[in-house]
Design a protein around this motif. Structure first.
Motif, short mmCIF file in Angstrom:
data_model
loop_
_atom_site.label_atom_id
_atom_site.label_comp_id
_atom_site.label_asym_id
_atom_site.label_seq_id
_atom_site.Cartn_x
_atom_site.Cartn_y
_atom_site.Cartn_z
N LEU A 1 21.86 20.34 27.86
CA LEU A 1 22.17 19.05 27.25
C LEU A 1 20.98 18.10 27.36
O LEU A 1 20.43 17.90 28.45
N GLU A 2 20.61 17.52 26.24
CA GLU A 2 19.55 16.52 26.19
C GLU A 2 20.10 15.12 26.42
O GLU A 2 19.44 14.25 27.00
N ALA A 3 21.34 14.90 25.97
CA ALA A 3 21.94 13.58 26.09
C ALA A 3 23.45 13.68 25.91
O ALA A 3 23.96 14.58 25.25
N VAL A 4 24.18 12.73 26.52
CA VAL A 4 25.61 12.53 26.30
C VAL A 4 25.73 11.12 25.74
O VAL A 4 25.43 10.14 26.43
N ILE A 5 26.15 11.00 24.48
CA ILE A 5 26.10 9.73 23.77
C ILE A 5 27.50 9.30 23.33
O ILE A 5 28.24 10.09 22.74
N THR A 6 27.86 8.05 23.62
CA THR A 6 29.14 7.51 23.17
C THR A 6 28.97 6.05 22.79
O THR A 6 28.09 5.36 23.31
N ASP A 7 29.83 5.60 21.88
CA ASP A 7 29.82 4.19 21.49
C ASP A 7 31.11 3.50 21.93
O ASP A 7 31.41 2.39 21.51
N ASP A 8 31.88 4.17 22.80
CA ASP A 8 33.14 3.63 23.30
C ASP A 8 32.98 3.27 24.78
O ASP A 8 32.65 4.14 25.61
N ALA A 9 33.22 2.01 25.13
CA ALA A 9 32.99 1.54 26.50
C ALA A 9 33.87 2.25 27.52
O ALA A 9 33.40 2.59 28.62
N ASP A 10 35.15 2.49 27.18
CA ASP A 10 36.04 3.17 28.12
C ASP A 10 35.60 4.60 28.38
O ASP A 10 35.63 5.08 29.52
N ILE A 11 35.21 5.28 27.31
CA ILE A 11 34.73 6.66 27.46
C ILE A 11 33.45 6.69 28.28
O ILE A 11 33.27 7.54 29.15
N TYR A 12 32.57 5.73 28.02
CA TYR A 12 31.31 5.64 28.77
C TYR A 12 31.59 5.52 30.27
O TYR A 12 30.98 6.23 31.09
N GLU A 13 32.52 4.67 30.64
CA GLU A 13 32.84 4.47 32.05
C GLU A 13 33.46 5.72 32.66
O GLU A 13 33.16 6.08 33.81
N GLN A 14 34.31 6.40 31.91
CA GLN A 14 34.96 7.61 32.43
C GLN A 14 33.94 8.73 32.65
O GLN A 14 33.97 9.42 33.67
N VAL A 15 33.03 8.90 31.69
CA VAL A 15 31.99 9.92 31.83
C VAL A 15 31.06 9.57 32.99
O VAL A 15 30.67 10.44 33.78
N ALA A 16 30.73 8.29 33.12
CA ALA A 16 29.85 7.85 34.21
C ALA A 16 30.48 8.15 35.56
O ALA A 16 29.80 8.62 36.49
N ARG A 17 31.79 7.89 35.69
CA ARG A 17 32.47 8.17 36.96
C ARG A 17 32.43 9.66 37.29
O ARG A 17 32.19 10.05 38.44
N TYR A 18 32.69 10.46 36.26
CA TYR A 18 32.66 11.91 36.47
C TYR A 18 31.27 12.38 36.90
O TYR A 18 31.13 13.14 37.87
N LEU A 19 30.23 11.92 36.20
CA LEU A 19 28.87 12.35 36.52
C LEU A 19 28.45 11.91 37.92
O LEU A 19 27.84 12.69 38.66
N ARG A 20 28.78 10.67 38.27
CA ARG A 20 28.40 10.19 39.60
C ARG A 20 29.06 11.02 40.71
O ARG A 20 28.47 11.26 41.76
N LYS A 21 30.29 11.47 40.46
CA LYS A 21 31.04 12.20 41.48
C LYS A 21 30.69 13.68 41.54
O LYS A 21 30.58 14.25 42.62
N TYR A 22 30.48 14.30 40.35
CA TYR A 22 30.33 15.75 40.32
C TYR A 22 28.97 16.25 39.83
O TYR A 22 28.58 17.37 40.17
N GLN A 23 28.28 15.48 39.00
CA GLN A 23 27.00 15.92 38.46
C GLN A 23 26.00 14.77 38.50
O GLN A 23 25.49 14.34 37.46
N ALA A 24 25.75 14.28 39.70
CA ALA A 24 24.87 13.11 39.84
C ALA A 24 23.49 13.34 39.24
O ALA A 24 22.85 12.40 38.77
N GLN A 25 23.05 14.60 39.23
CA GLN A 25 21.72 14.89 38.70
C GLN A 25 21.63 14.67 37.19
O GLN A 25 20.53 14.56 36.64
#
Length: 398
Positions: free
Chosen positions: A213-237
């Motif tokens: 993956l080169e990028a994960v792109i969204t224009d929805d604020a709620d989705i952005y926050e949910q993906v950010a939470r997941y990445l910080r917890k499980y895929q911080a890299q």
């Protein structure tokens, strides 16, 4: 490298995996989908001759529960010596409702991570077919057995290869989720939701191999926050891959031509660059694909022309199966070739292409009639079926 696009389209969440030259996968959120959720159900009716039951799991919803496939029910309260009407059960929705069929419920609970899938109720240890290192698997097995005990099994995903520590940490976390569900079950009433399944875009993010993956792109604020939470917890890299798209002049679906991709993925005829084309027909029982030379005549010998068209068609067929999320039995009528070597070349090319599909795609054989049989595992509804609610709404509007 690919980009994961998550946006809103026609009132639903649209997820697309886009390569530099084309869209690889498309998926629409199932509004009201309960697939993967875990509930407290109550046995409504026993069907003795089918060794099955219908289970009410809240809000007037009833699911089909096979006692043959679920010999060890997870009771959520008092019960008799065998499954009876009125018994409270912990059940997971294993398959969404399809047309007139009720959802399928299971006591074999699953919890999916990036590296493994915990299978509570199925006490076996399995490995992805793509992991061929027998020494690595055998060296890992005792650690898995010690961690899992006798209550759970696991399927080790391809991404776990050579990541033993991350795999074991994730399995421990999945076991904690499972134990939490069991601990809360006796204190909840029938119809209660015990576990909320992740949205489809997080499942795709989890299943994407590292470095693809080169990028994960969204224009929805709620989705952005949910993906950010997941990445910080499980895929911080990978947190640096996440981008929030804001451009009032052109929307995200238009930027990546997603609506065009959807329309093309609904067409029966798919043109090949050479001038040949595919005809894709979906039926209740199977998917049937016909390969035609079309406008392509070529300057080479006729057999070379047929071979070239079939090889090009093989690549496009594997792409279309993934794009449209077609599954089950697939029959392909390639253009007939006289030479056995050409037929073997075609089958070998198909098998190589099949390994790139994240969903298990198997090339079975070529029949005496020259038809190629394939199968693809069903993991969610095909795109055409996901689009039915939108089509119905459009029909109401007109």
């Amino acid at each position: 490298m690919n980009k994961l696009i998550i946006t809103r389209w026609k009132g639903r969440t649209l997820t697309a995996l886009a390569a530099p030259d084309r869209v690889l996968e498309l998926g629409l959120s199932e509004e009201g989908s309960v697939l993967g959720n875990i509930y407290i159900g109550r046995v409504k009716k026993i069907i003795t001759n089918l060794n099955s039951a219908f289970v009410d799991f809240g809000d007037g919803r009833t699911g089909y529960y096979s006692m043959t496939d679920n010999p060890h029910p997870i009771y959520a309260g008092a019960h008799g010596c065998r499954l009876c009407e009125g018994d409270p059960l912990v059940v997971q929705v294993a398959r969404d409702a399809v047309r007139t069929k009720d959802p399928v419920l299971s006591a074999n609970l699953t919890f999916a991570g990036k590296y493994a899938v915990l299978t509570a109720g199925r006490r076996t240890i399995g490995f992805s077919a793509k992991i061929n290192d027998k020494t690595w698997k055998e060296s890992l097995r005792p650690q898995l057995e010690e961690l899992l005990g006798e209550q759970s099994g696991v399927i080790v995903r391809t991404e776990a290869y050579r990541h033993e520590e991350a795999l074991l940490r994730e399995i421990a976390a999945l076991l904690d989720e499972y134990r939490d569900v069991l601990a809360r079950a006796p204190y909840r009433t029938a119809g209660s939701l015990l576990y909320q399944a992740e949205p489809e875009y997080l499942k795709i993010l989890k299943s994407s191999p590292s470095g693809t993956l080169e990028a994960v792109i969204t224009d929805d604020a709620d989705i952005y926050e949910q993906v950010a939470r997941y990445l910080r917890k499980y895929q911080a890299q990978d947190i640096g891959l996440l981008r929030f798209y804001q451009d009032p002049l052109i929307g995200l679906p238009a930027l990546y031509r997603l609506e065009t991709a959807i329309q093309q993925a609904r067409q029966k005829r798919v043109w090949l660059k050479s001038g040949g084309y595919l005809v894709i027909e979906t039926t209740e029982a199977m998917v049937v694909i016909d390969v035609n030379t079309g406008k392509y005549t070529g300057k080479k010998e006729p057999e070379a022309t047929l071979r070239m068209t079939n090889l090009e068609a093989a690549e496009e067929i594997c792409h279309q199966l993934r794009l449209r999320n077609l599954s089950g039995i697939i029959i392909v009528d390639f253009i007939d070739m006289k030479e056995e070597a050409d037929r073997e070349l075609l089958l070998e090319r198909l098998r190589t292409l099949a390994t790139a599909d994240p969903v298990r795609l198997t090339v079975v054989e070529m029949t005496k009639l020259g038809l190629v049989e394939m199968t693809r595992k069903k993991v969610r509804k095909p795109l055409w079926e996901q689009l039915l609610p939108i089509d119905s709404q459009k029909g109401m509007e007109t």
